[in-house]
Design a protein around this motif. Structure first.
Motif, short mmCIF file in Angstrom:
data_model
loop_
_atom_site.label_atom_id
_atom_site.label_comp_id
_atom_site.label_asym_id
_atom_site.label_seq_id
_atom_site.Cartn_x
_atom_site.Cartn_y
_atom_site.Cartn_z
N ARG A 139 0.83 -1.20 0.00
CA ARG A 139 0.00 0.00 0.00
C ARG A 139 0.87 1.26 0.00
O ARG A 139 2.03 1.21 0.40
CB ARG A 139 -0.90 0.05 1.25
CG ARG A 139 -1.87 -1.10 1.37
CD ARG A 139 -2.63 -1.05 2.68
NE ARG A 139 -3.34 0.20 2.86
CZ ARG A 139 -4.53 0.46 2.32
NH1 ARG A 139 -5.14 -0.46 1.59
NH2 ARG A 139 -5.12 1.62 2.53
N GLU A 150 -2.38 -2.20 -3.46
CA GLU A 150 -3.80 -2.40 -3.18
C GLU A 150 -4.58 -1.11 -3.43
O GLU A 150 -5.74 -1.15 -3.84
CB GLU A 150 -4.00 -2.86 -1.74
CG GLU A 150 -3.40 -4.23 -1.44
CD GLU A 150 -3.47 -4.57 0.04
OE1 GLU A 150 -4.26 -3.94 0.77
OE2 GLU A 150 -2.72 -5.46 0.46
N ASN A 151 -3.96 0.01 -3.13
CA ASN A 151 -4.61 1.30 -3.37
C ASN A 151 -3.83 2.07 -4.44
O ASN A 151 -3.47 3.23 -4.25
CB ASN A 151 -4.72 2.10 -2.08
CG ASN A 151 -3.38 2.30 -1.38
OD1 ASN A 151 -2.37 1.70 -1.77
ND2 ASN A 151 -3.35 3.15 -0.37
N GLN A 152 -3.62 1.39 -5.56
CA GLN A 152 -2.85 1.97 -6.66
C GLN A 152 -3.42 3.32 -7.12
O GLN A 152 -2.68 4.23 -7.51
CB GLN A 152 -2.82 0.99 -7.84
CG GLN A 152 -1.98 1.43 -9.03
CD GLN A 152 -0.49 1.48 -8.74
OE1 GLN A 152 0.04 0.60 -8.07
NE2 GLN A 152 0.19 2.50 -9.25
N HIS A 153 -4.75 3.45 -7.06
CA HIS A 153 -5.37 4.70 -7.50
C HIS A 153 -4.94 5.89 -6.63
O HIS A 153 -4.85 7.02 -7.12
CB HIS A 153 -6.90 4.55 -7.49
CG HIS A 153 -7.50 4.36 -6.14
ND1 HIS A 153 -7.30 3.21 -5.39
CD2 HIS A 153 -8.28 5.19 -5.38
CE1 HIS A 153 -7.94 3.33 -4.23
NE2 HIS A 153 -8.54 4.51 -4.21
N ILE A 154 -4.65 5.61 -5.35
CA ILE A 154 -4.17 6.67 -4.48
C ILE A 154 -2.78 7.13 -4.90
O ILE A 154 -2.49 8.32 -4.99
CB ILE A 154 -4.14 6.21 -3.00
CG1 ILE A 154 -5.54 5.86 -2.51
CG2 ILE A 154 -3.50 7.26 -2.11
CD1 ILE A 154 -6.46 7.04 -2.36
#
Length: 207
Positions: A137, A180-184
């Protein structure tokens, strides 16, 4: 022999925060604000005492105290956007997300080679953790009024935090690591100023 349990004193806490915080933020938090609170207390006490008397001069003095309190409060509130803007501007210069000059590699080492990444996974002291067994993350924080951004890799009792910089961004690309939070992460890199503003204000990004 008994072990001495020395608790960290207020002086040590302030010294630690002074070493980490931006100078302007530290001055506002530990010098300007305490002075404001002391002066405010004196002004409000003066106002409270003066209106309890029948002497016109004292009553006028009380309202003068109230006026000074209002002006000081407005002045302090007016500095908040300025301090925030300066802090974010400083933090923006501290982070570089341009990995275009980084060379392709299939092996990345950190912490004096104690932590290593390759196509298979993460090695901690030569113990291999496959990527599908890792929690991967990007994490953000605003501790001490600083913008903090790390890549977090964790499994079982092991947790590795790496600063987000050209090297670690290049590592994600070369090793094809998806978070897991690639968009962030994508938002932070592509919308740096807006992301920093939200991290500074709210600790973490919410998209």
């Amino acid at each position: 022999m008994k072990k001495s349990n020395k608790s960290i004193g207020l002086k040590d806490i302030i010294a630690n925060e002074k070493a980490i915080m931006l100078p302007l933020n530290f001055t506002t938090s530990y010098i300007v604000t305490p002075i404001y609170l002391v002066v405010t207390l004196l002004l409000l006490v003066g106002f409270g005492v003066s209106i309890e008397t029948d002497n016109k001069s004292y009553i006028i003095f009380g309202y003068v105290c109230l006026g000074i309190f209002a002006l000081l409060s407005i002045a302090l509130l007016a500095t908040v956007p300025f301090v925030r803007k300066r802090a974010i501007k400083t933090e923006l210069t501290r982070y570089d997300f341009d990995a275009s000059d980084e060379e392709y590699s299939e092996n990345f080492e950190f912490y004096n080679s104690c932590v290593r990444f390759d196509k298979q996974g993460m090695y901690v002291n030569d113990n291999l953790f496959y990527y599908n067994h890792l929690r991967k993350r990007v994490v953000t924080n605003n501790k001490y009024q600083r913008v903090l951004i790390f890549l977090q890799f964790s499994a079982a009792e092991h947790e590795v935090l790496l600063p987000l910089n050209p090297e670690t961004i290049n590592m994600l690309t070369c090793l094809n690591i998806k978070l897991e939070n690639q968009h962030i992460l994508d938002y932070i890199i592509n919308n740096k100023e807006k992301a920093f503003q939200q991290i500074y204000d709210k600790k973490m990004l919410i998209l």
